[in-house]
Design a protein around this motif. Sequence first.
Motif, short mmCIF file in Angstrom:
data_model
loop_
_atom_site.label_atom_id
_atom_site.label_comp_id
_atom_site.label_asym_id
_atom_site.label_seq_id
_atom_site.Cartn_x
_atom_site.Cartn_y
_atom_site.Cartn_z
N VAL A 180 0.83 -1.21 0.00
CA VAL A 180 0.00 0.00 0.00
C VAL A 180 0.87 1.25 0.00
N VAL A 181 1.93 1.26 0.82
CA VAL A 181 2.83 2.42 0.85
C VAL A 181 3.42 2.67 -0.54
N LEU A 182 3.88 1.59 -1.19
CA LEU A 182 4.44 1.75 -2.53
C LEU A 182 3.38 2.14 -3.54
N LEU A 183 2.17 1.59 -3.41
CA LEU A 183 1.09 1.95 -4.33
C LEU A 183 0.72 3.42 -4.20
N VAL A 184 0.66 3.91 -2.98
CA VAL A 184 0.34 5.33 -2.79
C VAL A 184 1.43 6.20 -3.40
N LEU A 219 0.14 8.28 4.93
CA LEU A 219 -0.21 9.63 5.38
C LEU A 219 0.93 10.23 6.20
N ALA A 220 1.55 9.40 7.04
CA ALA A 220 2.65 9.90 7.88
C ALA A 220 3.86 10.26 7.04
N SER A 235 6.42 15.66 -0.83
CA SER A 235 5.98 16.99 -1.24
C SER A 235 6.91 17.61 -2.29
N ALA A 236 8.22 17.34 -2.19
CA ALA A 236 9.17 17.92 -3.14
C ALA A 236 9.20 17.16 -4.47
N LEU A 237 8.51 16.03 -4.55
CA LEU A 237 8.59 15.19 -5.75
C LEU A 237 7.31 15.18 -6.57
N VAL A 238 6.25 15.80 -6.06
CA VAL A 238 4.99 15.81 -6.79
C VAL A 238 4.72 17.21 -7.31
N ARG A 281 -1.02 14.33 0.00
CA ARG A 281 -2.11 13.56 0.61
C ARG A 281 -3.33 13.57 -0.31
N ASP A 282 -3.07 13.50 -1.59
CA ASP A 282 -4.11 13.58 -2.62
C ASP A 282 -5.22 12.57 -2.36
N PRO A 283 -6.46 13.01 -2.12
CA PRO A 283 -7.54 12.07 -1.78
C PRO A 283 -7.87 11.11 -2.91
N VAL A 284 -7.70 11.54 -4.17
CA VAL A 284 -8.00 10.66 -5.30
C VAL A 284 -7.06 9.46 -5.29
#
Length: 785
Positions: free
Chosen positions: A406-410, A722-723, A729-732, A738-741
């Motif tokens: 999940v972490v990698l998928l997010v 989320l944590a 933040s510097a890579l998106v 925390r993009d909800p989509v």
Amino acid sequence: MAAAVVATLALGIGANSAIFSAVDAVLLKPLPYPDADRLVAVYELNQGLKQATQLVAPVRLESWNAASHTLAGLAGCYFENQTDTTGAQPERVAAMRISPRFFSVLGVGAARGRTPTADEDRFGGPAVVVVSDGFWRRRLDADSRAVGRALIVGGVSRTIVGIMPPSFRYPTATTDIWIPAQMPAGLMRERRARFYTAVGRLRPGVTIEQAQADLASIQARLGEEFPETDKGWSASLVPLKEEQVGGARGSLWLLLAAVALLLLAACGNVACLLLADATRREHEIAVRFAIGASRAAVIRQLLTEGAVLAMTGALVGLVVAHWGASALRQLANELPRIDELRMDARLVLFTMALGAATTVVFAAAPAMHAARVDPGEALSRGGRAQTAGRRLLQRTLVSGQIALAVVLLVGAGLLIRSFARIAQVSPGFDPSGVTTFRMTASWSESAASVVSRQAQTVHRLEDIPGVEAAAVSQTLPAASNFPPGEFGIAGRDTTEKLFAHGRMVSGGYFRALRIPILQGETCGTDAGAPLFSKALVTRAFADQYFPGAPAVGHTLTAPWLPSGLSVTIVGVVGDVRENGLVHDPGPLIYWCGYSPYWPDPQFIVRIDPARPVSAAALRAALAEIEPKRAMYSLRSLDETLSRTVSQQRLNTLLLALFAATALLLAGVGVYGVLAQLVAARVREIGVRMALGARGLQIVAPVVAQAAAMAGIGGAIGVAASLALARFMSALVFGISPRDPVTFAAVVIALPLAAAVRARAPRRLDRPDAGAARVKWSGIGDWGLG
């Protein structure tokens, strides 16, 4: 089972080793210079604008070098494309003009011959050249007698005095030759001529902060002595390694962290396989205990088996790492120092260390569980069931795999969404159908000849059938990295420091790139028109410096313009993302004309798609007017634009690959646990089916197990994502970390993936309980290894 374990470990260890090889080559290895940690990149710093660093003027470099007590030496260089006409065909060579002390500051001598002497560094000194190892091998056929030979570069015969070692690649890996700059006295008095890329060597025991304070103090005294040119300026020092590779640091550590999570997921998967195998071997282990084997001996044997599997996986992982490293060199060719990526002893040691670590991670728990088997109980049940503790451990491992996936998928989802946003960004111009190239030139050419040659080249390009427009520009749009320059607006307070990016462009530039003219007119196309008489500005410039008022008609000044000369704004054009697609367009000035100060600009050609023009046709046309010059860097503007986001593309591709692999491993883990659960209860299921239990009543508990593992792992993974969001933040670009989509898509995809792996138990809905037993025994055996 052994093949599955080795394959899983080879994938995890190989991927980690490949990414580590990139991190090692780019970030961890010191630069190939003696005491490289004492080398610093040196810039001039305009104190009127934060982070407005500029290159260094030669006269200022010499003043700093003479007065500094904290630097052992300062040197500089600037790039110059030259033409080597020694052979039958002219060839473009990447040349560096170097200041005195250049090689001594870097601490590297020639591998053959020597470096330039003080006499050869002065103006009017002997014409000499130092060549790179690659140039010596490629152009000079590795001739052992090359030192002393003549090389005709830029129309000047220069004596080769030295050949550098293969590891010397400063300031770029593509540098072919180094030529003493031999600055004339007039240029050494020009304090606004900032063009040296400077490097300094700290004295032993001196910190970079002390050296920066030292240079700042020297520059403050120069500001008092030369207030018109030096006041308000200071110095900025950056570790040379950080200056060269700092931009890639975040991306590489992100990929290493991601691939480490993948390895953990692989270890969890292997641990599940070995736990299942331990269940299958309970009867065997119980027999060993019964005939006198000690628990230590059993644990030692199981750990040894795990170590053999781990080392085998590590050895196969080396092959995977070799393939991965080769692929990285191709995919990540824009990364600094990526050409230094090699399979060496460090990588082998790292891979073997990973193999040893994974042995402890995945083999210890199954061995300890197997050693706690009660011989009497195991023999009585014939190895047909497993303890609740082992089932709990397996489910915990699978939930952990799901959390890691999940972490990698997010992370992958965020980068995919970000890259999609970048693809939707308009650069402010139309790159389709545009070809760009450069031609070799010398900075020693006179201003008049530079202007005449550029204009003649543009006119010849425009005469080619199929060429709609042609122009020159100092740099390509969306690919420049120059700091903003100082300018002034006539009639306003001259003490206020104003800054904006700027570039010289010829008249056809806006038509070639289809940049809209919003107000006024464009540059003229007459090469004989007075230089520096017109300028166009972007909408961002007009909005910032002329809010609510027209910008056309105002007059601009700049420190680099000839004394007393001013430039009139004749038009306003649309905004262009000059510093790349991920940066907002800032104020920009287009100075109209062919730049006499920039002999090798970018040539920009728009070609009619209905009448395509080949590269050979362009070369042939230019050979008619410039037979002694070489064309190079020929590519489409679409390709250049694509290169500006190559690092984001690489991050997205690799993280998505890691996430998909982790999800696959988690799915295999879920399937293995469910298959083992069903295999352990096959007699019970057969009896219940024989007594009339419906398929749903049998399937529901199994699906509930899968849902529980997926739910727990998914919740932990989402919380961890989320944590960790702030690190993304510097890579998106264009979305929140925390993009909800993205999070919603992962939350929806996870139960679907778990449901796919839980489909198999539905095959139990058969009327023949015996058939169910046979079928699930086979599946159970597969799941158990």
